[in-house]
Design an enzyme around this catalytic site. Structure first.
Site: not given
Ligand code: NAD
Length: 415
Positions: A105, A217-223
């Site tokens: 990392k 959570g509705y970002g990359n992972a959640g959506y």
């Molecule tokens: P992102 O920034 O795209 O989305 C994060 C989401 O979480 C946003 O919708 C944000 O509004 C929401 N959020 C923030 N604070 C919040 C709270 N207090 N309560 C509820 N929702 C909240 O991030 P991501 O890439 O989707 O990552 C989310 C998680 O998944 C992280 O823990 C990340 O380490 C993990 N992850 C992601 C990936 C990936 O490929 N994207 C890979 C491995 C792990």
């Protein structure tokens, strides 16, 4: 959990696993510490003409199984402690999905929100100028992480290629498609996680077509998780949330319409035809599948007993505290632990490296197929191990991963 404690927590988790499998003291001693780390000072010319010096790190935790792999974070509160812990977790994650890679990392203490594009580019190039002898396609391959993105990966790849005098696409993953990125990377984390959900549902006799799902959570992972649960399984998404709050509709939400609404308004909370729900209450809904996809430490000793989901699929890193793990296990909640559930991202990163080496690119369908072939056996090896040791899935995931890394160290004559 305080950020400063992350590495200590990772060591404690390893110690508990070592005890369970009677790992010999020498092997444990090697696995408890990073093999190598580099601390760098990065002078960057800012837009106002001044020079600012940023602190950067790269930690190669263990590369017994192959070149190390792990993201680069740009964050104002970055610490070497967090980077060490994340490098350890990358080691276990890569081993668990059986990638021929170790774990690493990196990070830079900076605030990207206060920097211009030009400053970000100069910082990205400065990082590579400082660490280039330490990384490389056969040594250590970075990727995007918190506040770094495909554009930053493209600059870093370009800088490394310039220094080495040849195209070196395989030095970094998560690149844009135009410079050696892989098809299928955008939804890889969610898609990979859903392979494990599908297998868990089979194991516990849950009909995914009739299943209800809540996503925090509705970002990359959640959506993508919500969208794919609906399109692949036909499940009903009854609640989703973001940092501003959540929405609930027992009859089901349309993930695409919710996404469009969030893109337009900045949040899911004003989506029509839904009632409000808090980020705390969403975790306690009566659903078949709960997907934490936002922050760490949200399921704790205080609320774990109220979790009613049958399956908790941890797409976020570290959403469940150790105390909560025990409560969920006792209550029969099946937790698919983070470094198994969210390993789809690094699996497709590995595919990106392979495509870069071959200079031949695969279709989305090929990537999806290969992703499934990594995630499904990984899930079953963890499930079988959990049954064998009569333990929860997180400990079982440690057992599988640590045994594989220990075996590689032994074969190489390190221990
Ligand atoms: P992102 O920034 O795209 O989305 C994060 C989401 O979480 C946003 O919708 C944000 O509004 C929401 N959020 C923030 N604070 C919040 C709270 N207090 N309560 C509820 N929702 C909240 O991030 P991501 O890439 O989707 O990552 C989310 C998680 O998944 C992280 O823990 C990340 O380490 C993990 N992850 C992601 C990936 C990936 O490929 N994207 C890979 C491995 C792990």
């Amino acid at each position: 959990m305080a950020k400063q404690d992350s590495f200590e927590i990772s060591q404690k988790q390893l110690d508990a696993c070592a005890k369970l499998i009677n790992l010999d003291a020498g092997t444990l001693a090697v696995l408890r510490e990073p093999l190598r780390e580099l601390h760098v000072s990065l002078p960057v010319r800012m837009d106002d003409g001044s020079i600012k010096v940023f602190q950067g790190f790269r930690v190669q935790y263990n590369d017994a199984k192959g070149p190390a792999k792990g993201g680069i974070r740009f964050h104002p509160e970055e610490t070497i402690d967090t980077i060490r812990a994340l490098a350890a977790w990358m080691t276990w994650k890569c081993a668990l999905v059986d990638l021929p890679l170790g774990g690493s990392k990196g990070g830079v203490i900076c605030n990207p929100k206060e920097m211009s594009q030009g400053e970000m580019e100069r910082l990205s190039r400065a990082y590579v100028q400082s660490v280039w002898q330490f990384i490389g396609p056969e040594r250590d391959i970075p990727a995007p992480d918190v506040y770094t993105n495909p554009q930053i990966m493209a600059w870093m790849m370009d800088e490394y290629s310039k220094i080495s005098g040849k195209s070196q696409f395989g030095v970094i993953t998560g690149k844009p498609l135009s410079v050696g990125g892989s098809a299928g990377r955008d939804d890889a984390t969610a898609r990979g996680g859903l392979c494990t959900v599908r297998e868990a549902a089979k194991e516990f006799g849950i009909d995914l077509k009739k299943a209800t799902v809540a996503v925090q959570g509705y970002g990359n992972a959640g959506y993508f998780a919500a969208s794919l649960c609906k399109s692949l399984f036909g499940s009903r998404i009854i609640a989703v949330s973001d940092s501003k709050g959540g929405i609930f509709n027992k009859g089901g939400l349309d993930p695409e319409a919710v996404r469009a609404h969030k893109d337009k308004t900045g949040s899911v909370i004003t989506y029509p035809n839904a009632t409000a729900i808090s980020n705390e209450d969403i975790l306690e809904l009566e659903v078949d599948i709960l997907i934490p996809a936002a922050l760490e430490g949200v399921i704790t000793g205080a609320n774990a007993a109220k979790v009613k989901a049958k399956i908790v699929a941890e797409l976020a890193n570290g959403p469940t505290t150790p105390e909560a793990d025990d409560i969920l296990y006792r209550n029969g909640v099946h937790v698919i632990p983070d470094f198994l559930c969210n390993a789809g991202g690094v699996a497709v990163s590995y595919f990106e490296m392979v495509q870069n080496f071959y200079m031949y690119y695969w279709s989305k369908e090929q990537v999806y197929d290969l992703l499934d072939k990594k995630m499904t056996p990984a899930y079953h090896s963890v499930l079988d191990t959990a049954k064998k040791y009569n333990t929860h899935m997180r400990m079982a995931a440690y057992v599988v991963a640590v045994e594989r890394v220990a075996e590689a160290m032994k074969a190489r004559g390190w221990v």
